[in-house]
Design an enzyme around this catalytic site. Structure first.
Site, PDB file in Angstrom:
ATOM      1  N   ASN A 282       2.869 -18.823 -32.969  1.00  0.00           N
ATOM      2  CA  ASN A 282       2.535 -19.326 -31.616  1.00  0.00           C
ATOM      3  C   ASN A 282       3.843 -19.228 -30.850  1.00  0.00           C
ATOM      4  O   ASN A 282       4.803 -19.932 -31.188  1.00  0.00           O
ATOM      5  CB  ASN A 282       2.031 -20.755 -31.753  1.00  0.00           C
ATOM      6  CG  ASN A 282       1.697 -21.452 -30.447  1.00  0.00           C
ATOM      7  OD1 ASN A 282       1.620 -22.667 -30.431  1.00  0.00           O
ATOM      8  ND2 ASN A 282       1.473 -20.731 -29.365  1.00  0.00           N
TER       9      ASN A 282
ATOM     10  N   GLN B  41       3.034 -19.753 -24.448  1.00  0.00           N
ATOM     11  CA  GLN B  41       3.433 -20.830 -23.540  1.00  0.00           C
ATOM     12  C   GLN B  41       4.897 -20.687 -23.116  1.00  0.00           C
ATOM     13  O   GLN B  41       5.718 -20.119 -23.850  1.00  0.00           O
ATOM     14  CB  GLN B  41       3.287 -22.216 -24.212  1.00  0.00           C
ATOM     15  CG  GLN B  41       1.870 -22.764 -24.222  1.00  0.00           C
ATOM     16  CD  GLN B  41       1.101 -22.381 -25.481  1.00  0.00           C
ATOM     17  OE1 GLN B  41       1.685 -22.090 -26.540  1.00  0.00           O
ATOM     18  NE2 GLN B  41      -0.216 -22.361 -25.365  1.00  0.00           N
TER      19      GLN B  41
ATOM     20  N   ASN C 295       0.915 -23.087 -20.047  1.00  0.00           N
ATOM     21  CA  ASN C 295       0.160 -22.019 -20.713  1.00  0.00           C
ATOM     22  C   ASN C 295       0.414 -20.683 -20.028  1.00  0.00           C
ATOM     23  O   ASN C 295       0.851 -20.627 -18.870  1.00  0.00           O
ATOM     24  CB  ASN C 295      -1.347 -22.325 -20.651  1.00  0.00           C
ATOM     25  CG  ASN C 295      -1.783 -23.339 -21.683  1.00  0.00           C
ATOM     26  OD1 ASN C 295      -1.270 -23.392 -22.782  1.00  0.00           O
ATOM     27  ND2 ASN C 295      -2.756 -24.167 -21.296  1.00  0.00           N
TER      28      ASN C 295
ATOM     29  N   CYS D  70       2.219 -29.890 -26.740  1.00  0.00           N
ATOM     30  CA  CYS D  70       2.225 -28.648 -27.523  1.00  0.00           C
ATOM     31  C   CYS D  70       2.948 -28.951 -28.833  1.00  0.00           C
ATOM     32  O   CYS D  70       4.155 -29.213 -28.814  1.00  0.00           O
ATOM     33  CB  CYS D  70       2.939 -27.537 -26.741  1.00  0.00           C
ATOM     34  SG  CYS D  70       3.021 -25.969 -27.624  1.00  0.00           S
TER      35      CYS D  70
ATOM     36  N   ASN E  26       3.459 -27.043 -31.744  1.00  0.00           N
ATOM     37  CA  ASN E  26       4.419 -26.014 -32.185  1.00  0.00           C
ATOM     38  C   ASN E  26       5.604 -25.954 -31.225  1.00  0.00           C
ATOM     39  O   ASN E  26       6.751 -25.753 -31.641  1.00  0.00           O
ATOM     40  CB  ASN E  26       3.734 -24.640 -32.237  1.00  0.00           C
ATOM     41  CG  ASN E  26       2.723 -24.544 -33.362  1.00  0.00           C
ATOM     42  OD1 ASN E  26       2.938 -25.076 -34.444  1.00  0.00           O
ATOM     43  ND2 ASN E  26       1.604 -23.896 -33.097  1.00  0.00           N
TER      44      ASN E  26
ATOM     45  N   ASN F 205      -3.434 -33.586 -25.272  1.00  0.00           N
ATOM     46  CA  ASN F 205      -4.258 -32.511 -24.698  1.00  0.00           C
ATOM     47  C   ASN F 205      -5.612 -32.506 -25.404  1.00  0.00           C
ATOM     48  O   ASN F 205      -5.745 -32.967 -26.518  1.00  0.00           O
ATOM     49  CB  ASN F 205      -3.540 -31.157 -24.823  1.00  0.00           C
ATOM     50  CG  ASN F 205      -3.199 -30.810 -26.271  1.00  0.00           C
ATOM     51  OD1 ASN F 205      -3.249 -31.644 -27.165  1.00  0.00           O
ATOM     52  ND2 ASN F 205      -2.868 -29.551 -26.512  1.00  0.00           N
TER      53      ASN F 205
ATOM     54  N   HIS G 162      -9.098 -31.516 -27.373  1.00  0.00           N
ATOM     55  CA  HIS G 162      -9.512 -30.620 -28.461  1.00  0.00           C
ATOM     56  C   HIS G 162     -10.957 -30.868 -28.849  1.00  0.00           C
ATOM     57  O   HIS G 162     -11.381 -32.026 -28.940  1.00  0.00           O
ATOM     58  CB  HIS G 162      -8.622 -30.831 -29.687  1.00  0.00           C
ATOM     59  CG  HIS G 162      -7.226 -30.322 -29.516  1.00  0.00           C
ATOM     60  ND1 HIS G 162      -6.851 -29.043 -29.854  1.00  0.00           N
ATOM     61  CD2 HIS G 162      -6.122 -30.905 -28.980  1.00  0.00           C
ATOM     62  CE1 HIS G 162      -5.573 -28.871 -29.556  1.00  0.00           C
ATOM     63  NE2 HIS G 162      -5.111 -29.978 -29.018  1.00  0.00           N
TER      64      HIS G 162
ATOM     65  N   ASN H 253      -9.217 -27.096 -25.803  1.00  0.00           N
ATOM     66  CA  ASN H 253      -8.822 -26.207 -26.912  1.00  0.00           C
ATOM     67  C   ASN H 253      -9.917 -26.290 -27.970  1.00  0.00           C
ATOM     68  O   ASN H 253     -10.448 -27.396 -28.213  1.00  0.00           O
ATOM     69  CB  ASN H 253      -7.491 -26.676 -27.504  1.00  0.00           C
ATOM     70  CG  ASN H 253      -6.363 -26.649 -26.482  1.00  0.00           C
ATOM     71  OD1 ASN H 253      -5.822 -25.605 -26.151  1.00  0.00           O
ATOM     72  ND2 ASN H 253      -6.038 -27.822 -25.937  1.00  0.00           N
TER      73      ASN H 253
ATOM     74  N   GLU I  17      -7.228 -21.350 -27.862  1.00  0.00           N
ATOM     75  CA  GLU I  17      -6.497 -22.299 -27.028  1.00  0.00           C
ATOM     76  C   GLU I  17      -6.887 -22.212 -25.546  1.00  0.00           C
ATOM     77  O   GLU I  17      -7.024 -21.123 -24.983  1.00  0.00           O
ATOM     78  CB  GLU I  17      -4.983 -22.057 -27.144  1.00  0.00           C
ATOM     79  CG  GLU I  17      -4.371 -22.569 -28.418  1.00  0.00           C
ATOM     80  CD  GLU I  17      -2.875 -22.735 -28.292  1.00  0.00           C
ATOM     81  OE1 GLU I  17      -2.374 -23.039 -27.181  1.00  0.00           O
ATOM     82  OE2 GLU I  17      -2.184 -22.533 -29.315  1.00  0.00           O
TER      83      GLU I  17
ATOM     84  N   CYS J 164      -1.820 -23.421 -33.749  1.00  0.00           N
ATOM     85  CA  CYS J 164      -1.870 -24.428 -32.688  1.00  0.00           C
ATOM     86  C   CYS J 164      -1.547 -25.765 -33.337  1.00  0.00           C
ATOM     87  O   CYS J 164      -2.328 -26.260 -34.162  1.00  0.00           O
ATOM     88  CB  CYS J 164      -3.258 -24.455 -32.038  1.00  0.00           C
ATOM     89  SG  CYS J 164      -3.410 -25.693 -30.731  1.00  0.00           S
ATOM     90  N   GLY J 165      -0.398 -26.339 -32.978  1.00  0.00           N
ATOM     91  CA  GLY J 165       0.039 -27.575 -33.639  1.00  0.00           C
ATOM     92  C   GLY J 165      -0.839 -28.762 -33.299  1.00  0.00           C
ATOM     93  O   GLY J 165      -1.333 -29.461 -34.193  1.00  0.00           O
ATOM     94  N   THR J 166      -1.098 -28.964 -31.997  1.00  0.00           N
ATOM     95  CA  THR J 166      -1.987 -30.081 -31.626  1.00  0.00           C
ATOM     96  C   THR J 166      -3.395 -29.820 -32.132  1.00  0.00           C
ATOM     97  O   THR J 166      -4.135 -30.756 -32.453  1.00  0.00           O
ATOM     98  CB  THR J 166      -2.009 -30.282 -30.103  1.00  0.00           C
ATOM     99  OG1 THR J 166      -2.297 -29.022 -29.459  1.00  0.00           O
ATOM    100  CG2 THR J 166      -0.698 -30.837 -29.594  1.00  0.00           C
ATOM    101  N   GLY J 167      -3.762 -28.525 -32.240  1.00  0.00           N
ATOM    102  CA  GLY J 167      -5.087 -28.201 -32.788  1.00  0.00           C
ATOM    103  C   GLY J 167      -5.206 -28.597 -34.243  1.00  0.00           C
ATOM    104  O   GLY J 167      -6.250 -29.108 -34.682  1.00  0.00           O
TER     105      GLY J 167
HETATM  106  N1  LIG Z   1      -3.154 -24.501 -25.035  1.00  0.00           N
HETATM  107  C1  LIG Z   1      -2.830 -25.937 -25.154  1.00  0.00           C
HETATM  108  C2  LIG Z   1      -1.297 -26.157 -25.033  1.00  0.00           C
HETATM  109  C3  LIG Z   1      -0.508 -25.568 -26.209  1.00  0.00           C
HETATM  110  C4  LIG Z   1      -0.914 -26.165 -27.518  1.00  0.00           C
HETATM  111  C5  LIG Z   1      -0.508 -25.398 -28.770  1.00  0.00           C
HETATM  112  N2  LIG Z   1       0.232 -24.185 -28.585  1.00  0.00           N
HETATM  113  C6  LIG Z   1       0.165 -26.326 -29.785  1.00  0.00           C
HETATM  114  O1  LIG Z   1       0.974 -25.866 -30.598  1.00  0.00           O
HETATM  115  O2  LIG Z   1      -0.208 -27.534 -29.786  1.00  0.00           O
HETATM  116  C7  LIG Z   1      -3.557 -26.719 -24.054  1.00  0.00           C
HETATM  117  O3  LIG Z   1      -3.946 -26.105 -23.053  1.00  0.00           O
HETATM  118  O4  LIG Z   1      -3.706 -27.939 -24.220  1.00  0.00           O
END
Ligand SMILES: N[C@H](CCC[C@H](N)C(=O)O)C(=O)O
Length: 276
Positions: A13, A46, A66, A75, A77, A159, A161, A192, A210, A219-222
């Site tokens: 990412n 990003q 983004n 985010c 990551n 964010n 999900h 996401n 995402e 995707c870390g938050t994912g």
């Molecule tokens: N696309 C995500 C932001 C980046 C999250 C992702 N790259 C991570 O590592 O959490 C959003 O619109 O909320």
């Protein structure tokens, strides 16, 4: 102006990271889109902008954009790459770094191994705070897409999900169903979309479409949201290895009233300058 940047990634990412402390760039959405373009620009998922904190108790502030130019709340990551960046650029010598984003404060710990452990705060499941339109909080919801019903988990890590449990991530309709759920009317700020297959109670596979980007290698938050939803649904234990196309993250969450922790790597690729 000539702008210095560092190209970085967290499990593929990828990010353009900009020090807005020693440089004071004016980054419009058009500039973000131009820098993010993989043909006509540098290319990234990003853009991360490192700045002074607004809260004097905190070490830094960082903003996340983004590739489509939209500014977002968090985010995972990116947080790990941010921690590596501020140490590499000698903006701090600390191994425990506090940083504010648009939705809160995170504490990042750089381990002796070079991996970074991020306190992601507590996952949020109240629909209004995701935001997600639903009558009540639940561990899963039914949403309709093209006259077909899908069960999703919904959570915010700052964010939004949506998480679908699938048999096999390789055959999951990530590129067709992902954008339809990203733009589903039940998610007023878009969302996401994670596609998770459960290997065991301590191991999952995950692909993420995402918001504002499309499918990314990680995707870390994912990963955080997928594990949090899985724990809420009673199908995962408190420490889970998440296998993403770009590599693995370790997620730990003890449940409600506890913070969730994400641990993983961050990589610098090259430093450069670009005229904006
Ligand atoms: N696309 C995500 C932001 C980046 C999250 C992702 N790259 C991570 O590592 O959490 C959003 O619109 O909320």
């Amino acid at each position: 102006m000539r702008l210095r940047f560092t190209k970085m990634h967290g499990l593929g990412n990828d990010f353009i990271v900009i020090d807005a402390i020693s440089q004071r760039p004016n980054l419009s959405p058009e500039t973000i889109r131009s820098l993010s373009d993989r043909r006509f620009g540098i290319g990234c998922d990003q853009v991360l902008v490192v700045d002074y904190p607004t809260n004097p108790e905190v070490d830094f502030r960082y903003r996340i954009f983004n590739a489509d130019g939209s500014e977002v709340e968090n985010c995972g990551n990116g947080a790990r790459c941010f921690a590596k960046f501020v140490r590499e650029r000698k903006l701090t010598g600390k191994s425990s770094i506090s940083v504010e984003t648009s939705t809160g404060i995170m504490v990042l710990k750089v381990n002796d191994s070079g991996e970074i452990r991020v306190d992601m705060g507590e996952p949020e499941f109240t629909p209004a705070n995701i935001p997600f339109i639903a009558d009540a909080t639940a561990s899963s919801y039914a949403i309709e897409v093209d006259n077909q019903c899908y069960n999703i988990g919904a959570a915010s890590m700052g964010n939004p999900h949506a998480v679908l449990v699938v048999e096999d991530v390789e055959t999951a309709p990530v590129l067709t169903l992902g954008p339809k759920i990203e733009n589903h009317p039940a998610f007023p700020n878009r969302v996401n979309v994670g596609f998770m297959s459960v290997v065991s109670r301590t191991e999952v596979n995950l692909r993420v479409f995402e918001r504002g980007v499309g499918e990314t290698l990680a995707c870390g938050t994912g990963a955080c949201a997928a594990v949090a939803c899985g724990i809420q649904q009673g199908i995962l234990d408190s420490t889970v290895t998440v296998h993403l196309p770009g590599g693995d993250l370790t997620i730990h969450w003890e449940g409600p009233n506890h913070a969730l922790f994400m641990t993983g790597p961050a990589t610098s690729v090259f430093h450069g300058q670009v005229r904006i």
